[in-house]
Design a protein around this motif. Sequence first.
Motif, short mmCIF file in Angstrom:
data_model
loop_
_atom_site.label_atom_id
_atom_site.label_comp_id
_atom_site.label_asym_id
_atom_site.label_seq_id
_atom_site.Cartn_x
_atom_site.Cartn_y
_atom_site.Cartn_z
N ASN A 58 44.39 31.59 22.08
CA ASN A 58 44.26 31.68 20.63
C ASN A 58 43.47 32.95 20.34
N ALA A 59 44.07 33.86 19.61
CA ALA A 59 43.45 35.17 19.38
C ALA A 59 42.10 35.09 18.67
N VAL A 60 41.85 34.04 17.91
CA VAL A 60 40.57 33.93 17.21
C VAL A 60 39.52 33.18 18.02
N ALA A 61 39.89 32.68 19.18
CA ALA A 61 38.96 31.96 20.06
C ALA A 61 38.35 32.94 21.05
N PRO A 62 37.07 33.23 20.96
CA PRO A 62 36.49 34.24 21.86
C PRO A 62 36.47 33.77 23.31
N PRO A 63 36.69 34.68 24.24
CA PRO A 63 36.55 34.33 25.66
C PRO A 63 35.10 33.92 25.94
N PHE A 64 34.92 32.96 26.82
CA PHE A 64 33.58 32.48 27.13
C PHE A 64 32.70 33.58 27.71
N ALA A 65 33.29 34.53 28.41
CA ALA A 65 32.49 35.62 28.97
C ALA A 65 31.86 36.45 27.85
N SER A 66 32.52 36.58 26.70
CA SER A 66 31.91 37.31 25.59
C SER A 66 30.91 36.43 24.84
N VAL A 67 31.11 35.11 24.85
CA VAL A 67 30.14 34.19 24.25
C VAL A 67 28.81 34.35 24.97
N ARG A 68 28.86 34.54 26.26
CA ARG A 68 27.66 34.72 27.09
C ARG A 68 26.79 35.84 26.57
N MET A 69 27.42 36.90 26.05
CA MET A 69 26.68 38.07 25.60
C MET A 69 26.02 37.84 24.24
N ARG A 70 26.49 36.88 23.46
CA ARG A 70 26.02 36.71 22.09
C ARG A 70 25.01 35.59 21.90
N HIS A 71 24.81 34.76 22.89
CA HIS A 71 23.95 33.59 22.70
C HIS A 71 22.92 33.46 23.83
N THR A 72 21.76 32.97 23.46
CA THR A 72 20.78 32.56 24.46
C THR A 72 21.13 31.12 24.85
N ALA A 73 20.50 30.60 25.88
CA ALA A 73 20.77 29.22 26.28
C ALA A 73 20.45 28.25 25.15
N ILE A 74 19.35 28.48 24.44
CA ILE A 74 18.98 27.60 23.33
C ILE A 74 20.01 27.71 22.20
N GLY A 75 20.44 28.93 21.91
CA GLY A 75 21.47 29.12 20.89
C GLY A 75 22.77 28.44 21.25
N LEU A 76 23.13 28.51 22.54
CA LEU A 76 24.35 27.83 22.99
C LEU A 76 24.24 26.33 22.80
N GLU A 77 23.10 25.75 23.17
CA GLU A 77 22.92 24.30 23.00
C GLU A 77 23.04 23.91 21.54
N ARG A 78 22.46 24.68 20.65
CA ARG A 78 22.55 24.39 19.22
C ARG A 78 24.00 24.49 18.73
N SER A 79 24.71 25.53 19.16
CA SER A 79 26.11 25.70 18.76
C SER A 79 26.96 24.55 19.28
N LEU A 80 26.74 24.15 20.53
CA LEU A 80 27.50 23.03 21.09
C LEU A 80 27.21 21.73 20.36
N ALA A 81 25.95 21.50 19.98
CA ALA A 81 25.61 20.29 19.23
C ALA A 81 26.32 20.29 17.89
N GLN A 82 26.39 21.44 17.23
CA GLN A 82 27.09 21.53 15.95
C GLN A 82 28.59 21.30 16.15
N ILE A 83 29.16 21.87 17.18
CA ILE A 83 30.59 21.69 17.45
C ILE A 83 30.87 20.22 17.74
N ALA A 84 29.98 19.55 18.46
CA ALA A 84 30.17 18.13 18.75
C ALA A 84 30.18 17.30 17.47
N ARG A 85 29.36 17.69 16.50
CA ARG A 85 29.28 16.94 15.24
C ARG A 85 30.35 17.32 14.25
N GLU A 86 30.57 18.64 14.07
CA GLU A 86 31.37 19.12 12.95
C GLU A 86 32.58 19.96 13.33
#
Length: 129
Positions: A58-86
């Motif tokens: 999906n062209a709008v779905a970023p590759p996980f390798a680029s997600v690595r560059m944009r988030h800290t571990a804490i930021g990733l956990e927060r994003s995943l918690a939001q994705i799990a909820r919403e």
Amino acid sequence: MRDILIILSLAGALASCATPQLGPPPQPLSPAAERGLQFVTRSCGGCHAVGYSGHSANAVAPPFASVRMRHTAIGLERSLAQIAREGHGEMPPIYMTAAEMQDIVAYIESLEPVAEGPGHGPATHKAAL
């Protein structure tokens, strides 16, 4: 016979789009990162490139390798918690336990940073996973 060959060719092309592009890992994965890889391959690999390289189906779905560059571990956990909820954007909510989220973070943290391609820059997907 010709129709069968066309159908098989199309099926093969579609299957290759959903197959994650996994190159050799830069280092051996920890048990948590291995569990995270298994989870994202099942749950995210249809849209995201979850491997060390490759383009997302999906062209709008970023590759996980680029997600690595944009988030800290804490930021990733927060994003995943939001994705799990919403969910997020086109992505529906995805059920994840706290342990699964930690495994996913461990996997994404294991990815080597890669250059982002067009459409995957921070301006396009600031908070996207």
